[in-house]
Motif scaffolding. Structure first.
Motif, short mmCIF file in Angstrom:
data_model
loop_
_atom_site.label_atom_id
_atom_site.label_comp_id
_atom_site.label_asym_id
_atom_site.label_seq_id
_atom_site.Cartn_x
_atom_site.Cartn_y
_atom_site.Cartn_z
N TYR A 32 35.27 49.39 49.86
CA TYR A 32 35.83 48.07 50.16
C TYR A 32 36.61 47.60 48.95
O TYR A 32 36.12 47.70 47.81
CB TYR A 32 34.72 47.09 50.51
N ILE A 34 39.60 44.65 47.37
CA ILE A 34 40.21 43.34 47.53
C ILE A 34 41.31 43.15 46.51
O ILE A 34 41.17 43.59 45.35
CB ILE A 34 39.17 42.20 47.35
N TYR A 36 43.27 40.13 44.46
CA TYR A 36 43.18 38.73 44.09
C TYR A 36 44.45 38.31 43.35
O TYR A 36 45.05 39.10 42.61
CB TYR A 36 41.99 38.47 43.17
N PRO A 44 40.52 33.41 40.25
CA PRO A 44 41.13 34.36 41.20
C PRO A 44 41.03 33.86 42.64
O PRO A 44 40.02 33.27 43.03
CB PRO A 44 40.30 35.63 41.00
N PHE A 46 41.48 35.01 46.71
CA PHE A 46 41.53 36.13 47.65
C PHE A 46 42.90 36.20 48.34
O PHE A 46 43.43 35.20 48.79
CB PHE A 46 40.44 35.94 48.70
N PHE A 89 45.00 41.11 40.55
CA PHE A 89 43.92 42.04 40.25
C PHE A 89 43.48 42.74 41.52
O PHE A 89 43.34 42.11 42.57
CB PHE A 89 42.70 41.29 39.69
N GLU A 93 34.35 47.29 45.50
CA GLU A 93 32.97 46.89 45.73
C GLU A 93 32.02 48.02 45.38
O GLU A 93 32.31 49.18 45.65
CB GLU A 93 32.79 46.50 47.19
N LEU A 100 31.60 43.15 42.70
CA LEU A 100 32.97 43.61 42.53
C LEU A 100 33.23 44.03 41.10
O LEU A 100 32.78 43.37 40.16
CB LEU A 100 33.96 42.50 42.89
N PHE A 102 36.51 44.54 38.73
CA PHE A 102 37.93 44.23 38.71
C PHE A 102 38.70 45.22 37.86
O PHE A 102 38.21 45.69 36.83
CB PHE A 102 38.14 42.82 38.14
N GLY A 103 39.94 45.49 38.27
CA GLY A 103 40.86 46.26 37.46
C GLY A 103 41.48 45.39 36.39
O GLY A 103 41.14 44.20 36.26
N TYR B 35 31.06 35.11 35.88
CA TYR B 35 31.92 36.15 35.36
C TYR B 35 32.48 35.72 34.00
O TYR B 35 32.72 34.53 33.77
CB TYR B 35 33.11 36.42 36.29
N PRO B 43 38.08 39.85 35.35
CA PRO B 43 36.74 39.27 35.21
C PRO B 43 35.66 40.35 35.20
O PRO B 43 35.77 41.36 35.90
CB PRO B 43 36.61 38.39 36.46
N PHE B 105 36.12 31.50 43.86
CA PHE B 105 35.98 31.26 42.43
C PHE B 105 36.28 29.80 42.09
O PHE B 105 37.14 29.16 42.72
CB PHE B 105 36.96 32.12 41.64
#
Lengths: 112, 114
Positions: A32, A34, A36, A44, A46, A89, A93, A100, A102-103, B35, B43, B105
């Motif tokens: 999964y 996402i 952002y 962030p 969605f 970003f 998951e 999550l 994040f990159g 975060y 984050p 967030f």
């Protein structure tokens, strides 16, 4: 937060052009993902998500593409607008389905 | 619906001082996350609560960071003592369900340690 885009890779596009933001993820078991959007001084937000049983998902002006073979994710924004300027970003998951990762993010700058 | 509220918006402290951040999640959201976002990075999860219990705090530096959510609603995150490398934006997020990760967030607290 403020200046969240400092030191990040930057993509600069002309207003009205299409934008493509790329992301490589690390866990081949992730199912999964996402995207952002983070504007300066905000958390962030969605944009769009996709599960690993899909290769493509479309939203309003945005499309996410998933290539599981090379663990690559991309976000396409059609007819980019000044309001799209932000840091983007991708996030994947974990296997438990509750966290999550994040990159590193990409800053999108839209030139009028 | 009201979003995730965080305060203060900004905080500047000297190293070795203490600081606390507050988060009020969206009403009815059982899951709350803290975060840390260092400038120029994505984050990073510090801690996750489900109601008033901790689900995951594996990435929380417990020698100086602590967090609580005593009544399963508001949460506080504390740093004592602060180090220069703690300078970051601290983001709170909440979701209805721990398995629905499209969560919301807050705008974050920007901490500067000098």
């Amino acid at each position: 937060g403020e200046n969240v885009g400092l030191h990040l890779p930057t993509l600069s596009v002309q207003e009205g052009d299409n934008s493509i933001i790329n992301c490589a993820y690390s866990n081949s078991a992730s199912d999964y993902f996402i995207w952002y959007k983070q504007e300066s001084g905000k958390g962030p937000q969605f944009i769009i998500d996709i599960r690993s049983n899909m290769d493509k998902r479309q939203g309003q002006r945005v499309t996410v593409l998933l290539n599981k073979t090379v663990k690559h994710l991309s976000l396409q924004i059609a007819a980019t607008q000044p309001g799209d300027s932000a840091v983007y970003f991708c996030a994947e998951e974990n296997n438990a389905g509750n966290m999550l990762t994040f990159g590193g993010g990409t800053r999108l700058m839209v030139k009028p | 619906e009201a979003g995730v509220a965080q305060s203060p918006r900004y905080k500047i402290i000297e190293k070795r001082q203490s600081v606390a951040f507050w988060c009020n999640p969206i009403s009815g959201h059982a899951t709350l996350y803290w975060y840390q976002q260092i400038l120029g990075q994505g984050p990073k999860l510090l801690i996750q609560f489900q109601n008033n219990g901790v689900v995951d705090d594996s990435q929380l530096p417990k020698d100086r960071f602590s967090a609580e959510r005593l009544k399963g609603v508001d949460s506080t995150l504390k740093i004592q003592p602060a180090k220069l490398e703690d300078s970051a934006v601290y983001l709170c997020a909440s979701s209805l369900d721990p398995h629905r990760v499209g969560y919301t967030f807050g705008s974050g607290t920007r901490l500067t340690v000098v």
